[in-house]
Design an enzyme around this catalytic site. Structure first.
Site, short mmCIF file in Angstrom:
data_model
loop_
_atom_site.label_atom_id
_atom_site.label_comp_id
_atom_site.label_asym_id
_atom_site.label_seq_id
_atom_site.Cartn_x
_atom_site.Cartn_y
_atom_site.Cartn_z
N ARG A 29 66.17 70.15 -4.53
CA ARG A 29 67.04 69.71 -3.42
C ARG A 29 68.42 69.35 -3.96
O ARG A 29 68.56 68.58 -4.90
CB ARG A 29 66.42 68.48 -2.73
CG ARG A 29 67.35 67.77 -1.74
CD ARG A 29 67.21 68.30 -0.34
NE ARG A 29 68.22 67.80 0.57
CZ ARG A 29 68.01 66.89 1.50
NH1 ARG A 29 66.83 66.31 1.62
NH2 ARG A 29 68.98 66.55 2.31
N ARG A 31 67.98 73.11 3.57
CA ARG A 31 67.45 72.41 2.41
C ARG A 31 66.09 72.96 2.02
O ARG A 31 65.31 73.35 2.86
CB ARG A 31 67.37 70.91 2.63
CG ARG A 31 66.53 70.52 3.82
CD ARG A 31 66.93 69.19 4.34
NE ARG A 31 68.07 69.36 5.21
CZ ARG A 31 68.31 68.64 6.28
NH1 ARG A 31 67.53 67.66 6.61
NH2 ARG A 31 69.34 68.86 7.02
N ASP A 49 63.03 68.14 2.38
CA ASP A 49 63.55 66.87 2.85
C ASP A 49 62.33 66.00 3.13
O ASP A 49 61.38 66.48 3.75
CB ASP A 49 64.37 67.07 4.13
CG ASP A 49 65.00 65.79 4.63
OD1 ASP A 49 65.58 65.06 3.82
OD2 ASP A 49 64.91 65.52 5.84
N ASP A 54 61.39 62.24 4.69
CA ASP A 54 61.85 61.00 5.34
C ASP A 54 60.69 60.03 5.47
O ASP A 54 59.56 60.45 5.76
CB ASP A 54 62.37 61.29 6.75
CG ASP A 54 63.69 62.04 6.74
OD1 ASP A 54 64.51 61.79 5.85
OD2 ASP A 54 63.90 62.87 7.65
#
Length: 168
Positions: free
Chosen positions: A90, A99, A102, A104
């Site tokens: 990344r 990307r 990712d 989260d």
């Protein structure tokens, strides 16, 4: 309470996403790395595909929600997740840009953080169908600690109209 409960007292709900290279391999690899380096993955949602959100001139994303039991606190977990992102290649070029991966933290226990590198609950999750639909699959009755609504209720009320479909 058994010994495993003592070791993994924190529960985190994560969302992984990717829209570059072999997307399915990226989703599979990141779940494996999270399990190896962060704790025990109790539940995984199906993999979902959604058109890009925020910056639409890019390939569609694959997303998956994970329920993680971990001995790490939220700050330790985000640092570990950022290292995993970096390991997978990344590079942060532009906000909402394409990307390779990712990750989260959507929710962490019932805790709230407003730090520059960690915002929990994720401040936009209630506005993003691509986050809520996979999360609702594995934790529909989970209550958002600020909005005091279940994930299923947040999904029902979500203003985002992007189609989120299971990927096969």
């Amino acid at each position: 309470m058994n010994i495993d409960d003592l070791m993994f007292m924190n529960k985190a709900y994560l969302l992984s996403g990717t829209n570059l290279n072999d997307r399915l391999k990226n989703i599979t690899t990141v779940a494996q790395l999270i399990g190896e380096q962060c704790g025990i993955i109790n539940k995984k949602s199906s993999v979902y595909e959604t058109a890009a959100w925020g910056k639409t001139d890019q390939p569609a994303f694959l997303n998956q929600a994970l329920e993680l039991s971990t001995s790490l606190n939220a700050k330790q977990l985000i640092r570990r997740l950022l290292k995993i992102e970096k390991m997978m290649g990344r590079i942060r070029h532009e906000k909402y840009g394409p990307r390779i991966i990712d990750i989260d933290i959507l929710l962490f226990n019932n805790e709230q953080y407003q730090l520059h590198f960690l915002k929990v609950p994720h401040p936009e999750m209630q506005n993003r169908r691509f986050a809520l639909k996979p999360l609702a699959e594995i934790a529909p009755d989970l209550i958002h600690p600020i909005l005091k609504k279940t994930v299923a209720e947040l999904l029902k009320d979500c203003p985002d109209e992007l189609e989120v479909k299971k990927y096969s």
